[in-house]
Design a protein around this motif. Structure first.
Motif, short mmCIF file in Angstrom:
data_model
loop_
_atom_site.label_atom_id
_atom_site.label_comp_id
_atom_site.label_asym_id
_atom_site.label_seq_id
_atom_site.Cartn_x
_atom_site.Cartn_y
_atom_site.Cartn_z
N MET A 1 -14.21 7.86 7.94
CA MET A 1 -13.46 6.95 6.92
C MET A 1 -11.75 7.16 6.88
O MET A 1 -11.20 6.27 7.29
N THR A 2 -11.75 8.61 6.94
CA THR A 2 -10.32 8.96 6.59
C THR A 2 -9.64 8.88 7.85
O THR A 2 -8.39 8.47 7.73
N ALA A 3 -10.22 9.05 9.01
CA ALA A 3 -9.52 8.84 10.31
C ALA A 3 -9.18 7.49 10.38
O ALA A 3 -8.24 7.10 11.30
N ASP A 4 -9.96 6.41 10.01
CA ASP A 4 -9.57 5.19 10.27
C ASP A 4 -8.73 4.82 9.28
O ASP A 4 -7.64 3.89 9.82
N LEU A 5 -8.63 5.31 8.12
CA LEU A 5 -7.25 5.04 7.22
C LEU A 5 -6.29 5.46 7.74
O LEU A 5 -5.04 4.86 7.56
N ILE A 6 -6.24 6.78 8.37
CA ILE A 6 -4.99 7.29 9.12
C ILE A 6 -4.35 6.50 9.96
O ILE A 6 -3.32 6.20 10.04
N THR A 7 -5.28 5.94 10.98
CA THR A 7 -5.07 5.02 12.03
C THR A 7 -4.32 3.87 11.57
O THR A 7 -3.30 3.49 11.91
N ARG A 8 -4.86 3.39 10.49
CA ARG A 8 -4.51 1.96 10.01
C ARG A 8 -3.11 2.40 9.35
O ARG A 8 -2.25 1.43 9.64
N ALA A 9 -2.82 3.49 8.56
CA ALA A 9 -1.73 3.73 8.07
C ALA A 9 -0.59 3.82 8.89
O ALA A 9 0.56 3.51 8.83
N ARG A 10 -0.83 4.65 9.95
CA ARG A 10 -0.01 4.99 10.93
C ARG A 10 0.50 3.48 11.66
O ARG A 10 1.55 3.61 12.08
N ALA A 11 -0.21 2.66 11.67
CA ALA A 11 0.17 1.39 12.26
C ALA A 11 0.71 0.42 11.21
O ALA A 11 1.28 -0.75 11.53
N GLY A 12 1.09 1.10 10.18
CA GLY A 12 1.84 0.27 9.10
C GLY A 12 1.04 -0.53 8.19
O GLY A 12 1.85 -1.13 7.40
N ASP A 13 0.03 -0.21 7.88
CA ASP A 13 -0.83 -0.79 6.77
C ASP A 13 -0.80 -0.01 5.49
O ASP A 13 -1.45 0.98 5.34
N GLY A 14 0.12 -0.52 4.66
CA GLY A 14 0.39 0.06 3.35
C GLY A 14 -0.54 0.24 2.37
O GLY A 14 -1.01 1.55 1.73
N GLU A 15 -1.73 -0.74 2.47
CA GLU A 15 -2.88 -0.69 1.74
C GLU A 15 -3.74 0.59 2.17
O GLU A 15 -4.29 1.45 1.21
N ALA A 16 -3.90 0.90 3.47
CA ALA A 16 -4.59 2.02 3.88
C ALA A 16 -3.97 3.52 3.39
O ALA A 16 -4.73 4.15 3.35
N PHE A 17 -2.70 3.32 3.24
CA PHE A 17 -2.01 4.51 3.11
C PHE A 17 -2.29 4.75 1.62
O PHE A 17 -2.54 5.93 1.07
N ARG A 18 -2.33 3.68 0.76
CA ARG A 18 -2.53 3.82 -0.74
C ARG A 18 -3.93 4.28 -0.89
O ARG A 18 -4.23 5.37 -1.63
#
Length: 92
Positions: A1-18
């Motif tokens: 789950m965390t790896a997926d959030l990191i990947t999405r956040a790195r792609a610019g997904d602000g919600e994933a970073f939050r």
């Protein structure tokens, strides 16, 4: 789950970073408050830390947990704030 959030956040997904950082927000704010002694200064330092984390997420190598990495950034922002406050003339 965390790896997926990191990947999405790195792609610019602000919600994933939050989602990635929100579980640590309160404890980071308390950490900053303990270092700075002011709620407002702690909130400013935390905002600076989260912005730095967002901008530097590509540099996160995963050698430590996200929590540890965020603490390191927050600590450095607090130390910078303390150094900066020491250079300002005292208020009368």
């Amino acid at each position: 789950m965390t790896a997926d959030l990191i990947t999405r956040a790195r792609a610019g997904d602000g919600e994933a970073f939050r989602e990635l950082t929100e579980p640590y927000r309160h404890e980071l704010q308390v950490h900053c408050y303990r270092m700075l002694g002011s709620f407002q200064d702690a909130e400013d330092a935390l905002q600076d830390a989260l912005l730095a984390a967002w901008q530097g997420l590509r540099g996160f190598e995963g050698r430590a947990s996200i929590r540890t990495w965020l603490y390191r950034i927050a600590t450095n922002r607090c130390l910078d704030a303390r150094r900066s406050a020491g250079r300002r003339p005292a208020k009368e």
